[in-house]
Design a protein around this motif. Sequence first.
Motif: not given
Length: 144
Positions: A72-92
């Motif tokens: 959903d994050l990848g298909t509905h990019r309405h601007g960068r949301r740091t709380d749901s970024s792939l970087q943050r999720r991958a780090a978690t």
Amino acid sequence: MSSGLRSGQLAEAAGVNLQTLRYYERRGLLAEPQRSPGGHRLYPAGALTTLRVIKTAQRLGFTLDEVADLVDLGTHRHGRRTDSSLQRRAATKLAEIEAKIADLQVIAASLRAALDAGCDDLATCATSDCCPLPFADLDRGDHS
């Protein structure tokens, strides 16, 4: 009507079965495909990429709910949301995986120690002061 991949073709190309395709549709991970005049599902070529993303994310340890958010994050990019970024999720996810690895290393070391000590019976080991298994550290004096 434009051509597309039929269910069997898509499933084979992605290395999944037909039930998996239907399940991913129901979960909203895969968009419902168009239908041919004969009623056959016709998936766009991008569906193969989506399936590959889903399967790769699962192999990396993400749950289907987490995968759904990532897709959903990848298909509905309405601007960068740091709380749901792939970087943050991958780090978690990496931190979770590293914690699991550490736990598994402790388990492996305990099993190696049990093998080296010749442990043959858990009940006997549980009452032995020289047993290397984790329950050997329990207070044997507390029988309440």
